[in-house]
Design a protein around this motif. Structure first.
Motif, PDB file in Angstrom:
ATOM      1  N   ASN A  58       0.824  -1.211   0.000  1.00 50.49           N
ATOM      2  CA  ASN A  58       0.000   0.000   0.000  1.00 50.49           C
ATOM      3  C   ASN A  58       0.857   1.259   0.000  1.00 50.49           C
ATOM      4  OD1 ASN A  58      -2.501  -1.249  -0.039  1.00 50.49           O
ATOM      5  ND2 ASN A  58      -2.636  -1.393   2.188  1.00 50.49           N
ATOM      6  N   VAL A  59       1.991   1.214   0.688  1.00 45.95           N
ATOM      7  CA  VAL A  59       2.869   2.384   0.742  1.00 45.95           C
ATOM      8  C   VAL A  59       3.354   2.749  -0.651  1.00 45.95           C
ATOM      9  CG1 VAL A  59       5.118   3.217   1.537  1.00 45.95           C
ATOM     10  CG2 VAL A  59       3.588   2.050   3.134  1.00 45.95           C
ATOM     11  N   VAL A  60       3.823   1.764  -1.410  1.00 47.42           N
ATOM     12  CA  VAL A  60       4.325   2.045  -2.751  1.00 47.42           C
ATOM     13  C   VAL A  60       3.179   2.420  -3.688  1.00 47.42           C
ATOM     14  CG1 VAL A  60       5.455   1.019  -4.774  1.00 47.42           C
ATOM     15  CG2 VAL A  60       6.423   0.696  -2.487  1.00 47.42           C
ATOM     16  N   ARG A  61       2.023   1.799  -3.525  1.00 48.07           N
ATOM     17  CA  ARG A  61       0.884   2.181  -4.369  1.00 48.07           C
ATOM     18  C   ARG A  61       0.504   3.644  -4.132  1.00 48.07           C
ATOM     19  NH1 ARG A  61      -4.126  -1.515  -3.992  1.00 48.07           N
ATOM     20  NH2 ARG A  61      -3.343  -2.173  -1.956  1.00 48.07           N
ATOM     21  N   TYR A  62       0.587   4.083  -2.895  1.00 46.22           N
ATOM     22  CA  TYR A  62       0.325   5.493  -2.594  1.00 46.22           C
ATOM     23  C   TYR A  62       1.353   6.387  -3.279  1.00 46.22           C
ATOM     24  CZ  TYR A  62      -0.711   9.691   0.161  1.00 46.22           C
ATOM     25  OH  TYR A  62      -1.046  10.966   0.549  1.00 46.22           O
ATOM     26  N   ASP A  63       2.594   5.901  -3.355  1.00 49.26           N
ATOM     27  CA  ASP A  63       3.676   6.696  -3.930  1.00 49.26           C
ATOM     28  C   ASP A  63       3.648   6.762  -5.454  1.00 49.26           C
ATOM     29  OD1 ASP A  63       4.726   7.156  -1.396  1.00 49.26           O
ATOM     30  OD2 ASP A  63       6.167   5.497  -1.507  1.00 49.26           O
ATOM     31  N   LEU A  64       2.930   5.872  -6.108  1.00 50.63           N
ATOM     32  CA  LEU A  64       3.011   5.731  -7.564  1.00 50.63           C
ATOM     33  C   LEU A  64       2.843   7.045  -8.345  1.00 50.63           C
ATOM     34  CD1 LEU A  64       1.171   2.338  -8.267  1.00 50.63           C
ATOM     35  CD2 LEU A  64       3.607   2.847  -8.581  1.00 50.63           C
ATOM     36  N   ASP A  74      20.754   5.395  -8.996  1.00 48.54           N
ATOM     37  CA  ASP A  74      19.894   6.341  -9.697  1.00 48.54           C
ATOM     38  C   ASP A  74      18.884   6.983  -8.752  1.00 48.54           C
ATOM     39  OD1 ASP A  74      20.957   5.830 -12.342  1.00 48.54           O
ATOM     40  OD2 ASP A  74      19.955   3.890 -12.224  1.00 48.54           O
ATOM     41  N   PHE A  75      18.459   6.216  -7.750  1.00 51.82           N
ATOM     42  CA  PHE A  75      17.575   6.821  -6.749  1.00 51.82           C
ATOM     43  C   PHE A  75      17.748   6.163  -5.394  1.00 51.82           C
ATOM     44  CE2 PHE A  75      14.911   3.385  -8.326  1.00 51.82           C
ATOM     45  CZ  PHE A  75      14.119   2.994  -7.260  1.00 51.82           C
ATOM     46  N   VAL A  76      17.578   6.965  -4.371  1.00 52.35           N
ATOM     47  CA  VAL A  76      17.528   6.511  -2.981  1.00 52.35           C
ATOM     48  C   VAL A  76      16.091   6.641  -2.527  1.00 52.35           C
ATOM     49  CG1 VAL A  76      18.206   7.013  -0.606  1.00 52.35           C
ATOM     50  CG2 VAL A  76      19.914   7.122  -2.439  1.00 52.35           C
ATOM     51  N   TYR A  77      15.552   5.548  -1.985  1.00 51.25           N
ATOM     52  CA  TYR A  77      14.168   5.526  -1.512  1.00 51.25           C
ATOM     53  C   TYR A  77      14.183   5.252  -0.017  1.00 51.25           C
ATOM     54  CZ  TYR A  77       9.265   3.959  -1.040  1.00 51.25           C
ATOM     55  OH  TYR A  77       7.959   3.809  -0.659  1.00 51.25           O
ATOM     56  N   THR A  78      13.375   5.989   0.712  1.00 50.86           N
ATOM     57  CA  THR A  78      13.182   5.669   2.121  1.00 50.86           C
ATOM     58  C   THR A  78      11.749   6.003   2.490  1.00 50.86           C
ATOM     59  OG1 THR A  78      14.102   5.909   4.359  1.00 50.86           O
ATOM     60  CG2 THR A  78      13.968   7.881   3.013  1.00 50.86           C
ATOM     61  N   GLY A  79      11.198   5.254   3.425  1.00 47.22           N
ATOM     62  CA  GLY A  79       9.760   5.320   3.641  1.00 47.22           C
ATOM     63  C   GLY A  79       9.344   5.673   5.049  1.00 47.22           C
ATOM     64  N   ILE A  80       8.091   5.375   5.301  1.00 47.75           N
ATOM     65  CA  ILE A  80       7.424   5.777   6.537  1.00 47.75           C
ATOM     66  C   ILE A  80       8.100   5.176   7.775  1.00 47.75           C
ATOM     67  CG2 ILE A  80       5.284   5.463   7.828  1.00 47.75           C
ATOM     68  CD1 ILE A  80       4.907   7.539   5.774  1.00 47.75           C
ATOM     69  N   GLY A  81       8.293   6.025   8.793  1.00 48.28           N
ATOM     70  CA  GLY A  81       8.799   5.539  10.079  1.00 48.28           C
ATOM     71  C   GLY A  81      10.268   5.178  10.049  1.00 48.28           C
ATOM     72  N   ALA A  82      11.080   5.894   9.285  1.00 52.92           N
ATOM     73  CA  ALA A  82      12.501   5.565   9.156  1.00 52.92           C
ATOM     74  C   ALA A  82      13.402   6.595   9.845  1.00 52.92           C
ATOM     75  CB  ALA A  82      12.877   5.440   7.683  1.00 52.92           C
ATOM     76  N   PHE A 111      13.903   9.994  -3.009  1.00 51.52           N
ATOM     77  CA  PHE A 111      12.451   9.962  -2.838  1.00 51.52           C
ATOM     78  C   PHE A 111      12.175   9.501  -1.415  1.00 51.52           C
ATOM     79  CE2 PHE A 111       8.211   8.361  -2.653  1.00 51.52           C
ATOM     80  CZ  PHE A 111       7.488   9.059  -3.611  1.00 51.52           C
ATOM     81  N   ILE A 112      11.455  10.329  -0.671  1.00 56.01           N
ATOM     82  CA  ILE A 112      11.090   9.946   0.685  1.00 56.01           C
ATOM     83  C   ILE A 112       9.660  10.363   0.967  1.00 56.01           C
ATOM     84  CG2 ILE A 112      12.255  12.062   1.507  1.00 56.01           C
ATOM     85  CD1 ILE A 112      12.565  10.687   4.227  1.00 56.01           C
ATOM     86  N   ARG A 113       8.893   9.424   1.506  1.00 51.27           N
ATOM     87  CA  ARG A 113       7.632   9.768   2.156  1.00 51.27           C
ATOM     88  C   ARG A 113       7.766   9.341   3.599  1.00 51.27           C
ATOM     89  NH1 ARG A 113       1.748   7.325   2.691  1.00 51.27           N
ATOM     90  NH2 ARG A 113       0.746   9.158   3.569  1.00 51.27           N
ATOM     91  N   GLU A 114       7.469  10.256   4.508  1.00 50.83           N
ATOM     92  CA  GLU A 114       7.765  10.028   5.910  1.00 50.83           C
ATOM     93  C   GLU A 114       6.678  10.647   6.781  1.00 50.83           C
ATOM     94  OE1 GLU A 114       8.622   8.608   8.529  1.00 50.83           O
ATOM     95  OE2 GLU A 114      10.802   8.578   8.285  1.00 50.83           O
ATOM     96  N   GLY A 115       6.568  10.132   7.997  1.00 54.25           N
ATOM     97  CA  GLY A 115       5.701  10.760   8.976  1.00 54.25           C
ATOM     98  C   GLY A 115       6.166  12.182   9.266  1.00 54.25           C
ATOM     99  N   HIS A 116       5.231  13.091   9.380  1.00 54.58           N
ATOM    100  CA  HIS A 116       5.567  14.499   9.586  1.00 54.58           C
ATOM    101  C   HIS A 116       6.094  14.719  11.012  1.00 54.58           C
ATOM    102  CE1 HIS A 116       5.197  18.854   9.389  1.00 54.58           C
ATOM    103  NE2 HIS A 116       4.904  18.746   8.095  1.00 54.58           N
ATOM    104  N   TYR A 118       4.580  13.561   4.689  1.00 56.87           N
ATOM    105  CA  TYR A 118       5.028  14.411   3.589  1.00 56.87           C
ATOM    106  C   TYR A 118       5.798  13.562   2.579  1.00 56.87           C
ATOM    107  CZ  TYR A 118       9.604  14.240   5.869  1.00 56.87           C
ATOM    108  OH  TYR A 118      10.774  13.809   6.433  1.00 56.87           O
ATOM    109  N   THR A 119       5.817  14.038   1.350  1.00 56.63           N
ATOM    110  CA  THR A 119       6.675  13.490   0.300  1.00 56.63           C
ATOM    111  C   THR A 119       7.702  14.540  -0.070  1.00 56.63           C
ATOM    112  OG1 THR A 119       4.942  12.067  -0.613  1.00 56.63           O
ATOM    113  CG2 THR A 119       6.779  12.619  -2.067  1.00 56.63           C
ATOM    114  N   LEU A 120       8.950  14.120  -0.126  1.00 54.02           N
ATOM    115  CA  LEU A 120      10.044  15.010  -0.485  1.00 54.02           C
ATOM    116  C   LEU A 120      10.870  14.362  -1.584  1.00 54.02           C
ATOM    117  CD1 LEU A 120      12.414  16.874   1.979  1.00 54.02           C
ATOM    118  CD2 LEU A 120      13.320  15.683  -0.022  1.00 54.02           C
ATOM    119  N   GLN A 121      11.158  15.116  -2.630  1.00 58.91           N
ATOM    120  CA  GLN A 121      12.071  14.652  -3.674  1.00 58.91           C
ATOM    121  C   GLN A 121      13.146  15.697  -3.899  1.00 58.91           C
ATOM    122  OE1 GLN A 121      10.675  12.175  -6.926  1.00 58.91           O
ATOM    123  NE2 GLN A 121       8.571  12.853  -6.525  1.00 58.91           N
TER     124      GLN A 121
END
Length: 277
Positions: free
Chosen positions: A39-45, A121-129, A154-159, A266-269
């Motif tokens: 679900n996390v990646v689907r939200y990020d698509l 090419d990209f660094v990905y990190t997600g929620i709660g990291a 690319f990061i989506r993280e808890g605010h 939030y999403t940050l790129q």
């Protein structure tokens, strides 16, 4: 001084098999359906864009569900985590699903050396990291060193506003915890985890830190990264404030208050621009 890294590693080593067995991580769906994504990646698509053929590294990948999801989108993925128990679950899932993903055991601060100075090419990190890291500046330095020129974070993280809220109160939304990074962590002693389980965690103590939005942005800019997107969201993919939230699509959770008074994630790129002469 207490070894906070060892404290957290022991805690996450115990969490890993509990998370792998829980419906929330949906490992059975990964096994049944080769097109299934977390679900996390689907939200990020909508913001991820086309990643097929790109070399990516997922920092703090835990049991690998998001990492494998990114690989299913065509990326050549490496997952990195400090918990060997988490990586054991991730490798098992990759084997069972035929995912060509490399998993490496290392703390984020040792990622560059553990990955042999490889650039991605990209660094990905997600929620709660990020909350498990004591220094946002050291994290930003690691990200910059892992990215090739032109590569993307690319990061989506808890605010950080969410991390500063008191999650034990149900009568009011109260900011009672640090918003800005502190030298000393907050110490917790909780025998449970965020999935439904009857198994208590013996290594129940953990340490975490908050990092303000300004601190995160300043750290990345200080490493020469160029901010390309910053979006604040009114949902987060777990019930962060029990009794004050409702579930929506993709298992995203929203505050009962409408409109929402503040962001929850939030999403940050950001891009590492090639150096010019």
């Amino acid at each position: 001084m207490e070894d906070y890294l060892a404290l957290n590693r022991a805690n996450w080593d115990e969490r890993a098999p509990l998370h792998a067995a829980s419906p929330g991580y949906a490992l059975d769906q990964f096994r049944r359906d080769p097109r299934f994504l977390s679900n996390v990646v689907r939200y990020d698509l909508p913001r991820l864009g086309e990643i097929a053929g790109l070399r990516g590294v997922h920092l703090q990948c835990h049991i690998g569900t998001d990492t494998i999801s990114l690989a299913r989108l065509g990326a050549r993925m490496t997952g990195l985590d400090f918990s060997t128990a988490s990586l054991a679950e991730a490798r098992d899932l990759a084997t069972e699903t035929g995912a060509d993903v490399r998993f490496v055991a290392a703390d984020v601060q040792g990622a560059v050396e553990a990955l042999g100075e490889e650039q991605f090419d990209f660094v990905y990190t997600g929620i709660g990291a990020l909350c498990w890291l004591p220094s946002i500046e050291r994290w930003a330095e690691t990200v910059a060193r892992l990215l090739r020129p032109g590569g993307r974070l690319f990061i989506r993280e808890g605010h950080p506003v969410l991390w500063a809220l008191d999650d034990e109160r149900t009568d009011v939304l109260a900011l009672t915890r640090p918003y800005f990074e502190q030298d000393d962590p907050m110490i917790w002693d909780e025998p449970g985890t965020y999935v439904d389980t009857d198994t208590p965690i013996v290594s129940s103590r953990s340490a975490d830190w908050n990092h303000g939005i300004g601190e995160i942005l300043t750290a990345l800019l200080g490493q020469g990264l160029e901010l390309t997107e910053f979006i604040e969201h009114v949902s987060v993919p777990w019930e962060a404030l029990p009794g004050q939230m409702r579930r929506g699509e993709l298992d995203e959770w929203y505050l009962n208050q409408d409109p929402a008074p503040f962001p929850l994630s939030y999403t940050l790129q950001a891009i590492k621009r090639p150096k010019t002469a």
